[in-house]
Scaffold this motif. Structure first.
Motif, PDB file in Angstrom:
ATOM      1  N   TYR A 124      80.985  30.390  32.110  1.00 37.89           N
ATOM      2  CA  TYR A 124      80.324  31.658  31.777  1.00 37.89           C
ATOM      3  C   TYR A 124      80.855  32.182  30.447  1.00 37.89           C
ATOM      4  O   TYR A 124      82.051  32.382  30.274  1.00 37.89           O
ATOM      5  CB  TYR A 124      80.570  32.701  32.871  1.00 37.89           C
ATOM      6  N   ARG A 173      78.128  36.150  36.049  1.00 37.88           N
ATOM      7  CA  ARG A 173      79.298  35.257  36.064  1.00 37.88           C
ATOM      8  C   ARG A 173      79.343  34.445  37.358  1.00 37.88           C
ATOM      9  O   ARG A 173      79.628  33.242  37.348  1.00 37.88           O
ATOM     10  CB  ARG A 173      80.570  36.096  35.916  1.00 37.88           C
ATOM     11  N   THR A 226      76.626  31.736  37.326  1.00 40.41           N
ATOM     12  CA  THR A 226      76.965  30.644  36.409  1.00 40.41           C
ATOM     13  C   THR A 226      77.985  29.706  37.044  1.00 40.41           C
ATOM     14  O   THR A 226      77.877  28.478  36.942  1.00 40.41           O
ATOM     15  CB  THR A 226      77.523  31.213  35.086  1.00 40.41           C
TER      16      THR A 226
END
Length: 215
Positions: free
Chosen positions: A107, A97, A100
């Motif tokens: 995400y 996460r 990203t």
């Protein structure tokens, strides 16, 4: 620009470590060679490896102890695969996460249900690979107990990974076997991580189901 020493760096530190650890992975190179980042390849890899781990338990049990090179190859693959699973789950749990968002993308996961099913596959696969490791180590060491069945090895490692009960492993291998004692330790750490962190984290995300009373 001067560095602000009041900032926290621990997340970035471990994110970088697990980023590079993820490259010590068979699947990382499979995806790179196949140039495929789709879900189908991931699903096929997980299903293929759980089948492979079961076949490895059976084959290592019945292969003659003289063929030590075969046991070393299977043992190394099993260790790499368990390592790969743990690193992958840590990345999914903590760092994917963050990476990203750093790349300014949203995400998302394909499905919580799919993630949990794959996680359970990984959990079962880890139990089987530890069974393989135990058989290989005993056969390489020349102290394999012929009176134990394949199921005895599988059951002993399932109990150790899930409820940290190593009694059956010690009965099979002997309580004074230091190599198996180290294996038991790593099994317990792996089981603790998979149960408390991964399963607890993702099962909590399953969509709620309405009951008839609520309706």
């Amino acid at each position: 620009m001067s560095k602000d020493y009041n900032d926290s760096f621990i997340v970035t530190f471990w994110e970088r470590i697990f980023y590079y650890l993820s490259k010590i992975s068979i699947f990382y190179w499979v995806r790179k060679i196949a140039k495929n980042k789709g879900y189908f390849l991931v699903d096929a890899w997980v299903l293929g490896n759980i089948l492979l781990s079961f076949l490895a338990v059976v084959s290592t049990y019945y292969i003659n102890s003289r063929f030590k090179a075969i046991f070393w190859i299977i043992l190394i693959y099993g260790v790499l695969r368990v390592f790969e699973i743990i690193v992958y789950q840590v990345n999914v749990l903590f760092f994917d996460r963050i990476r990203t968002k750093k790349n300014k993308r949203e995400y998302k996961i394909k499905s919580v249900t799919r993630t949990i099913i794959l996680l359970l596959h990984n959990f079962v696969e880890i139990m089987l690979w530890y069974s393989v490791m135990m058989i290989c180590l005993l056969k390489i060491g020349g102290n394999f107990p012929d009176d134990s069945s394949v199921w005895d090895f599988i059951r002993a490692n399932i109990l150790n990974v899930t409820i940290f009960n190593a009694d059956e492993i010690e009965q099979i291998a002997g309580s004074k076997n230091s190599t198996i004692a180290n294996l038991i330790f790593f099994e317990n750490i792996t089981g603790l991580f998979m149960t408390l962190l991964c399963l607890a984290r993702f099962i909590n995300l399953l969509p709620p189901v309405e009951s008839e009373e609520e309706m």
